[in-house]
Design an enzyme around this catalytic site. Structure first.
Site, PDB file in Angstrom:
ATOM      1  N   SER A 165       3.652   2.536   8.593  1.00 65.87           N
ATOM      2  CA  SER A 165       3.371   1.711   7.420  1.00 65.87           C
ATOM      3  C   SER A 165       4.634   1.219   6.732  1.00 65.87           C
ATOM      4  O   SER A 165       5.564   1.996   6.502  1.00 65.87           O
ATOM      5  CB  SER A 165       2.558   2.517   6.412  1.00 65.87           C
ATOM      6  OG  SER A 165       1.218   2.505   6.787  1.00 65.87           O
ATOM      7  N   GLY A 166       4.633  -0.049   6.397  1.00 69.56           N
ATOM      8  CA  GLY A 166       5.750  -0.624   5.666  1.00 69.56           C
ATOM      9  C   GLY A 166       6.925  -1.038   6.535  1.00 69.56           C
ATOM     10  O   GLY A 166       7.776  -1.805   6.108  1.00 69.56           O
ATOM     11  N   HIS A 186       0.823  -1.216   0.000  1.00 64.31           N
ATOM     12  CA  HIS A 186       0.000   0.000   0.000  1.00 64.31           C
ATOM     13  C   HIS A 186       0.858   1.266   0.000  1.00 64.31           C
ATOM     14  O   HIS A 186       0.354   2.347  -0.255  1.00 64.31           O
ATOM     15  CB  HIS A 186      -1.024  -0.025   1.149  1.00 64.31           C
ATOM     16  CG  HIS A 186      -0.466   0.279   2.488  1.00 64.31           C
ATOM     17  ND1 HIS A 186      -0.210  -0.695   3.433  1.00 64.31           N
ATOM     18  CD2 HIS A 186      -0.106   1.446   3.057  1.00 64.31           C
ATOM     19  CE1 HIS A 186       0.278  -0.116   4.520  1.00 64.31           C
ATOM     20  NE2 HIS A 186       0.357   1.177   4.322  1.00 64.31           N
ATOM     21  N   ASP A 217      -0.009  -7.743   1.647  1.00 63.17           N
ATOM     22  CA  ASP A 217       0.511  -6.368   1.641  1.00 63.17           C
ATOM     23  C   ASP A 217       2.039  -6.350   1.775  1.00 63.17           C
ATOM     24  O   ASP A 217       2.583  -5.765   2.702  1.00 63.17           O
ATOM     25  CB  ASP A 217      -0.157  -5.584   2.788  1.00 63.17           C
ATOM     26  CG  ASP A 217      -0.020  -4.076   2.626  1.00 63.17           C
ATOM     27  OD1 ASP A 217       0.540  -3.636   1.605  1.00 63.17           O
ATOM     28  OD2 ASP A 217      -0.477  -3.349   3.525  1.00 63.17           O
TER      29      ASP A 217
END
Ligand SMILES: *[C@@H]1O[C@H](CO)[C@@H](O)[C@H](O)[C@H]1NC(C)=O
Ligand SMILES: *[C@@H]1O[C@H](CO)[C@@H](O)[C@H](O)[C@H]1NC(C)=O
Ligand SMILES: *[C@@H]1O[C@H](CO)[C@@H](O)[C@H](O)[C@H]1NC(C)=O
Ligand SMILES: *[C@@H]1O[C@H](CO)[C@@H](O)[C@H](O)[C@H]1NC(C)=O
Length: 304
Positions: free
Chosen positions: A228-229, A79, A130
Site C-alpha cells: 500500500s502506498g 488510505h 487515493d
C-alpha cells in the site's frame, strides 16, 4: 559574522531543495536497466534498485510504502493516513535508502513528517483519488541509494512514454494480512487497460478514470508483492528513466485471476501534484525566508 555563515549553512539545503525539484529523476545508479528477459514472479530487489522507494513507519514499524518525488515530498496513498489521523504525526517517520527492514544501513536516511496533504476528494467507499503527499521536516540528501522518481506530466505523456517494463515493489502485502518481508521485493507486471479491468468478469465497473490496473497476464500470485502506498513504476527506454505510474491502492487478492492490483493513476493527478508541491514549496519558502530574516537580524544585532 560566524553566526551568519552558520545560519546560511543550515538553511541552504532548503533552497537547493526548492530550486530544482525535477532535476534528474527516475535514474538508478547501482543497478542496470531492465533487460529484455522478463522476471517471472516476485523476488528480492537488489540493493539500490528502487532508490525512490520509502518505508512510512508508525513507531518504527513499517506501515506503508511511498515514493520520493522531490527531496521534500513523498507520494503515497490516502488510505495510509485516512484512518490514522488520530495518531500524532510525531509517531510517524519516513525511511529512505532502505532494503532490509530490520537492518537499516549507513545509506539510510530518516525524516519526520511536517505535513500530510490528502487528496480532498478521496472516497473511502470507492478508493477514488487515493493519493496523498507527505511533506518532510527536512529534505533527503540524494545519493546512489536515494533518488526521486519522475512523474508523468499528463495522460498523453503517459501514453507517449511507451513504457516497456513495469514493476511493483514493497515489503509485502502487509495491508491486508500477510506478514512483512524483511527484504524489499520486486515483481514485474503488465499495465492492463481500464476497459479490460472493468469487464464484468474482472472488476465489473469499479475502476475509475483515476485508477490503473496492473498485474500478470497469467494471473499468477505475484501481484500480492505490492505494498500500500508504494510505487507502480515503469521504465521508459527512450529516456532511460523510471516514472511512477501508479500508487498501490487496493486489490491485492493474491492469486486470483482477473483481479489485478489497482493503483491510483498518477498521470491523472499531475495538476494536483504540481499545485500541492508548489503550495508546500512556497509555504516552506515563506517559513525559511522568515527564519532567515529573523536569524540575520539576530546576527546583525549580535555583531553590533
Ligand atoms: C557504509 O558501509 C559500507 C560497508 O559496511 C562501507 O563500505 C561504506 O564505506 C560505508 N559508507 C559510508 C558513507 O559510511
Ligand atoms: C502533456 O505533456 C506533454 C509532455 O510534457 C506536453 O508536451 C503536452 O503539451 C501536454 N498536454 C497537455 C494537454 O497538457
Ligand atoms: C514502443 O516500444 C516498443 C518496444 O517496447 C516498440 O516496438 C514500439 O515501436 C514503440 N512504439 C513507439 C510509438 O515508439
Ligand atoms: C508546475 O507546472 C508549471 C507549469 O507547467 C511548471 O513550470 C512547474 O515547474 C511545475 N512545478 C512542479 C513542482 O512540478
Amino acid at each position: 559574522m560566524e553566526f551568519t555563515a552558520l545560519v546560511l549553512l543550515v538553511v541552504a539545503p532548503y533552497f537547493s531543495a526548492l530550486a530544482s525539484p525535477r532535476d534528474g529523476c527516475g535514474q538508478r545508479f547501482l543497478v542496470a536497466p531492465p533487460g529484455t528477459s522478463r522476471i517471472v514472479g516476485g523476488r528480492e530487489a537488489p540493493e539500490g534498485a528502487w532508490p525512490w522507494q520509502v518505508s512510512i513507519q508508525i513507531q518504527s514499524r513499517h506501515h506503508c510504502g511511498g515514493t520520493i518525488v522531490s527531496s521534500l515530498m513523498v507520494l503515497t496513498a490516502t488510505h495510509c493516513f485516512h484512518k490514522y489521523m488520530k495518531i500524532s504525526r510525531s509517531h510517524f517517520r519516513v525511511v529512505a535508502g532502505l532494503n532490509l527492514l530490520s537492518a537499516p544501513g549507513n545509506q539510510t536516511q530518516i525524516r519526520s513528517i511536517r505535513e500530510v496533504q490528502m487528496h480532498k476528494d478521496f472516497n473511502t467507499a470507492t478508493s477514488d483519488n487515493d493519493v496523498t503527499l507527505v511533506l518532510l521536516s527536512s529534505p533527503f540528501k540524494f545519493s546512489d541509494h536515494i533518488q526521486p522518481v519522475c512523474t508523468p506530466h499528463n495522460v498523453t505523456h503517459e501514453f507517449i512514454l511507451n513504457f516497456s517494463h513495469c514493476f511493483i515493489t514493497g515489503w509485502g502485502s502487509s495491508y491486508y494480512r500477510g506478514t512483512l518481508k524483511n527484504r524489499l521485493q520486486e515483481a514485474q507486471v503488465e499495465l492492463i487497460d481500464r476497459r479490460t479491468c472493468n469487464l464484468i468478469t474482472w472488476y465489473g465497473g469499479i475502476i475509475t478514470e483515476n485508477m490503473i490496473c496492473a498485474g500478470l497476464e497469467s494471473g499468477a500470485s505475484d501481484s500480492c508483492q505490492g505494498d500500500s502506498g508504494g510505487p507502480l513504476q515503469c521504465y521508459s527506454e527512450d529516456e532511460d528513466r523510471f516514472y511512477v505510474v501508479g500508487v498501490t491502492s487496493f486489490g491485492h487478492m493474491c492469486g486470483l485471476r482477473r483481479r489485478p492490483g489497482v493503483y491510483a493513476r498518477t498521470s491523472r493527478f499531475a495538476g494536483w501534484l504540481n499545485r500541492s508541491q508548489t503550495a508546500s514549496a512556497s509555504a516552506a519558502h515563506r517559513l525559511n525566508t522568515r527564519l532567515i530574516s529573523a536569524l540575520l537580524c539576530a546576527a546583525l544585532i549580535h555583531q553590533q
